[in-house]
Design a protein around this motif. Structure first.
Motif, PDB file in Angstrom:
ATOM      1  N   GLN A   1      -8.240  -6.567  -2.878  1.00 14.38           N
ATOM      2  CA  GLN A   1      -8.743  -5.316  -2.331  1.00 14.38           C
ATOM      3  C   GLN A   1     -10.209  -5.430  -1.934  1.00 14.38           C
ATOM      4  O   GLN A   1     -10.633  -4.864  -0.914  1.00 14.38           O
ATOM      5  CB  GLN A   1      -8.548  -4.191  -3.348  1.00 14.38           C
ATOM      6  CG  GLN A   1      -7.092  -3.838  -3.581  1.00 14.38           C
ATOM      7  CD  GLN A   1      -6.923  -2.692  -4.566  1.00 14.38           C
ATOM      8  OE1 GLN A   1      -7.856  -1.959  -4.832  1.00 14.38           O
ATOM      9  NE2 GLN A   1      -5.719  -2.564  -5.108  1.00 14.38           N
ATOM     10  N   LEU A   2     -10.991  -6.154  -2.725  1.00 17.29           N
ATOM     11  CA  LEU A   2     -12.384  -6.380  -2.362  1.00 17.29           C
ATOM     12  C   LEU A   2     -12.477  -7.059  -1.003  1.00 17.29           C
ATOM     13  O   LEU A   2     -13.301  -6.689  -0.149  1.00 17.29           O
ATOM     14  CB  LEU A   2     -13.077  -7.223  -3.438  1.00 17.29           C
ATOM     15  CG  LEU A   2     -14.559  -7.529  -3.254  1.00 17.29           C
ATOM     16  CD1 LEU A   2     -15.247  -7.656  -4.606  1.00 17.29           C
ATOM     17  CD2 LEU A   2     -14.774  -8.822  -2.461  1.00 17.29           C
TER      18      LEU A   2
ATOM     19  N   GLN B   1      -4.982 -10.742   7.440  1.00 15.60           N
ATOM     20  CA  GLN B   1      -5.447  -9.857   6.377  1.00 15.60           C
ATOM     21  C   GLN B   1      -4.908 -10.322   5.024  1.00 15.60           C
ATOM     22  O   GLN B   1      -5.641 -10.398   4.036  1.00 15.60           O
ATOM     23  CB  GLN B   1      -4.978  -8.427   6.644  1.00 15.60           C
ATOM     24  CG  GLN B   1      -5.641  -7.755   7.821  1.00 15.60           C
ATOM     25  CD  GLN B   1      -5.150  -6.333   8.003  1.00 15.60           C
ATOM     26  OE1 GLN B   1      -4.901  -5.624   7.024  1.00 15.60           O
ATOM     27  NE2 GLN B   1      -4.998  -5.907   9.243  1.00 15.60           N
TER      28      GLN B   1
ATOM     29  N   SER C   1     -13.814 -14.107   6.959  1.00 17.95           N
ATOM     30  CA  SER C   1     -14.684 -13.048   6.484  1.00 17.95           C
ATOM     31  C   SER C   1     -15.691 -12.669   7.561  1.00 17.95           C
ATOM     32  O   SER C   1     -16.185 -13.513   8.309  1.00 17.95           O
ATOM     33  CB  SER C   1     -15.426 -13.486   5.217  1.00 17.95           C
ATOM     34  OG  SER C   1     -16.374 -12.518   4.837  1.00 17.95           O
TER      35      SER C   1
ATOM     36  N   ALA D   1       0.827  -1.204   0.000  1.00 11.66           N
ATOM     37  CA  ALA D   1       0.000   0.000   0.000  1.00 11.66           C
ATOM     38  C   ALA D   1       0.860   1.251   0.000  1.00 11.66           C
ATOM     39  O   ALA D   1       0.567   2.231  -0.693  1.00 11.66           O
ATOM     40  CB  ALA D   1      -0.929  -0.011   1.205  1.00 11.66           C
TER      41      ALA D   1
ATOM     42  N   THR E   1     -14.795  -7.034   8.219  1.00 13.02           N
ATOM     43  CA  THR E   1     -15.659  -6.156   9.018  1.00 13.02           C
ATOM     44  C   THR E   1     -15.179  -6.034  10.456  1.00 13.02           C
ATOM     45  O   THR E   1     -15.782  -5.307  11.242  1.00 13.02           O
ATOM     46  CB  THR E   1     -17.098  -6.694   9.014  1.00 13.02           C
ATOM     47  OG1 THR E   1     -17.107  -8.021   9.569  1.00 13.02           O
ATOM     48  CG2 THR E   1     -17.638  -6.761   7.580  1.00 13.02           C
TER      49      THR E   1
ATOM     50  N   SER F   1     -11.291  -6.305 -11.656  1.00 13.58           N
ATOM     51  CA  SER F   1     -11.090  -5.646 -10.369  1.00 13.58           C
ATOM     52  C   SER F   1     -10.259  -6.544  -9.470  1.00 13.58           C
ATOM     53  O   SER F   1     -10.025  -7.716  -9.773  1.00 13.58           O
ATOM     54  CB  SER F   1     -12.426  -5.303  -9.713  1.00 13.58           C
ATOM     55  OG  SER F   1     -13.226  -6.455  -9.554  1.00 13.58           O
TER      56      SER F   1
ATOM     57  N   LEU G   1     -10.342  -7.056   1.538  1.00 13.70           N
ATOM     58  CA  LEU G   1      -9.962  -6.222   2.677  1.00 13.70           C
ATOM     59  C   LEU G   1     -10.919  -5.048   2.892  1.00 13.70           C
ATOM     60  O   LEU G   1     -11.046  -4.550   4.007  1.00 13.70           O
ATOM     61  CB  LEU G   1      -8.528  -5.717   2.501  1.00 13.70           C
ATOM     62  CG  LEU G   1      -7.457  -6.622   3.140  1.00 13.70           C
ATOM     63  CD1 LEU G   1      -7.451  -8.022   2.538  1.00 13.70           C
ATOM     64  CD2 LEU G   1      -6.081  -5.998   3.032  1.00 13.70           C
ATOM     65  N   ARG G   2     -11.603  -4.623   1.837  1.00 14.27           N
ATOM     66  CA  ARG G   2     -12.518  -3.489   1.980  1.00 14.27           C
ATOM     67  C   ARG G   2     -13.936  -3.914   2.341  1.00 14.27           C
ATOM     68  O   ARG G   2     -14.677  -3.138   2.958  1.00 14.27           O
ATOM     69  CB  ARG G   2     -12.547  -2.680   0.684  1.00 14.27           C
ATOM     70  CG  ARG G   2     -11.238  -1.958   0.384  1.00 14.27           C
ATOM     71  CD  ARG G   2     -11.258  -1.319  -0.987  1.00 14.27           C
ATOM     72  NE  ARG G   2      -9.984  -0.657  -1.273  1.00 14.27           N
ATOM     73  CZ  ARG G   2      -9.671  -0.150  -2.458  1.00 14.27           C
ATOM     74  NH1 ARG G   2     -10.527  -0.223  -3.458  1.00 14.27           N
ATOM     75  NH2 ARG G   2      -8.494   0.440  -2.635  1.00 14.27           N
ATOM     76  N   VAL G   3     -14.344  -5.118   1.925  1.00 13.70           N
ATOM     77  CA  VAL G   3     -15.729  -5.543   2.122  1.00 13.70           C
ATOM     78  C   VAL G   3     -15.843  -6.706   3.116  1.00 13.70           C
ATOM     79  O   VAL G   3     -16.684  -6.684   4.017  1.00 13.70           O
ATOM     80  CB  VAL G   3     -16.370  -5.945   0.774  1.00 13.70           C
ATOM     81  CG1 VAL G   3     -17.813  -6.396   0.975  1.00 13.70           C
ATOM     82  CG2 VAL G   3     -16.312  -4.777  -0.201  1.00 13.70           C
ATOM     83  N   TYR G   4     -15.001  -7.716   2.958  1.00 13.80           N
ATOM     84  CA  TYR G   4     -15.098  -8.896   3.822  1.00 13.80           C
ATOM     85  C   TYR G   4     -14.616  -8.625   5.240  1.00 13.80           C
ATOM     86  O   TYR G   4     -15.111  -9.208   6.189  1.00 13.80           O
ATOM     87  CB  TYR G   4     -14.268 -10.052   3.253  1.00 13.80           C
ATOM     88  CG  TYR G   4     -14.796 -10.659   1.976  1.00 13.80           C
ATOM     89  CD1 TYR G   4     -16.001 -10.255   1.410  1.00 13.80           C
ATOM     90  CD2 TYR G   4     -14.080 -11.655   1.324  1.00 13.80           C
ATOM     91  CE1 TYR G   4     -16.468 -10.820   0.240  1.00 13.80           C
ATOM     92  CE2 TYR G   4     -14.552 -12.233   0.155  1.00 13.80           C
ATOM     93  CZ  TYR G   4     -15.746 -11.809  -0.381  1.00 13.80           C
ATOM     94  OH  TYR G   4     -16.193 -12.378  -1.535  1.00 13.80           O
TER      95      TYR G   4
END
Length: 261
Positions: free
Chosen positions: A94-95, A110, A72, A22, A102, A90, A97-100
């Motif tokens: 990243q999906l 991670q 998740s 990152a 919580t 896509s 870490l941003r969505v799953y």
């Protein structure tokens, strides 16, 4: 790998692959590919607790989904539905870490969650790949060229010609990918130029094709950082000179210099 992208030192036990990636504006999955390749044999010492990409790929479906369900923050059917609905090309990592994610996870977990999402996408959507599938292809072509650029440069050229139009069309002004992915595209074309330079003596015909493709994308790339344009132009100019095209190299240098002023 971290030295390659500008990081001089870090604590191996406190910095995850995702956090380093990152900071360097490259996809975390690409960072792990590079890490595993460069440090094969000492992976467990450098990255204790982090699983390899190949280890995740070897998991049977039931175990793979069980791990995803465990890490998740979503119920498994919901997590799979989100993955299946994500746009082609896509980033599955990243999906994840941003969505799953919580709830807070340890950094090793991670990265594991990101790897799990990538592998699940690969198995469920082979005809509509995620970004990481393309990174696999690019990395394999790059490693082959490092072993023998004269013989394998055509493989990297073929990757760029096939993939770049799919990702961005013929114009990078309206990028469909985020900043991290766009930065990796810059890296791909810079690599193509350097590999073309490497192949110039052994395979001048292939090197000329590679340099032409790199030049084709040079002006279309979303280079947001001014400090990248100069070094990128130097790589291209060196390749042109190796191919006996000194006049073109000089014009490129002058254009890059004028753009900086």
């Amino acid at each position: 790998m971290r030295r390659w992208f500008g990081t001089t030192s870090f604590d191996e036990r406190e910095r995850s692959i995702a956090s380093i990636a990152a900071e360097q504006e490259i996809p975390a999955y690409a960072a792990q590919l590079e890490e595993e390749y460069r440090y094969d044999g000492v992976w467990e010492l450098r990255c204790p607790g982090f699983l390899r990409i190949g280890e995740i790929a070897a998991l049977p479906d039931r175990a793979l989904l069980a791990w995803l369900d465990r890490l998740s923050g979503l119920r498994l059917p919901r997590a799979l539905a989100i993955l299946d609905a994500a746009p082609e090309f896509s980033s599955a990592w990243q999906l994840a870490l941003r969505v799953y994610m919580t709830q807070t996870l340890a950094e090793a977990d991670q990265d594991l969650l990101g790897l799990l999402a990538v592998e699940v996408w690969k198995r469920r959507r082979p005809d509509r790949p995620c970004l990481e599938v393309l990174l696999d292809e690019e990395f394999a072509a790059h490693v082959a060229c490092l072993a023998d650029a004269g013989r394998n440069l055509g493989r990297y050229v073929a990757f760029v010609r096939r993939v770049f139009p799919l990702l961005q069309g013929d114009n990078f002004d309206d990028a469909t990918l985020g900043g991290e992915s766009a930065s990796h595209l810059v890296l791909c074309v810079a690599r193509l130029a350097k590999l073309s330079l490497r192949a110039a003596c052994a395979a001048p015909g292939q090197a000329s094709d590679g340099m032409a493709e790199a030049l084709r994308w040079y002006d279309r790339l979303p280079v947001r950082r001014s400090d990248l344009r100069g070094p990128f132009a130097r790589i291209l100019a060196e390749g042109l000179e190796a191919l006996g095209r000194g006049d073109e190299a000089e014009r490129l240098r002058r254009r890059a210099e004028s753009a900086r002023s």
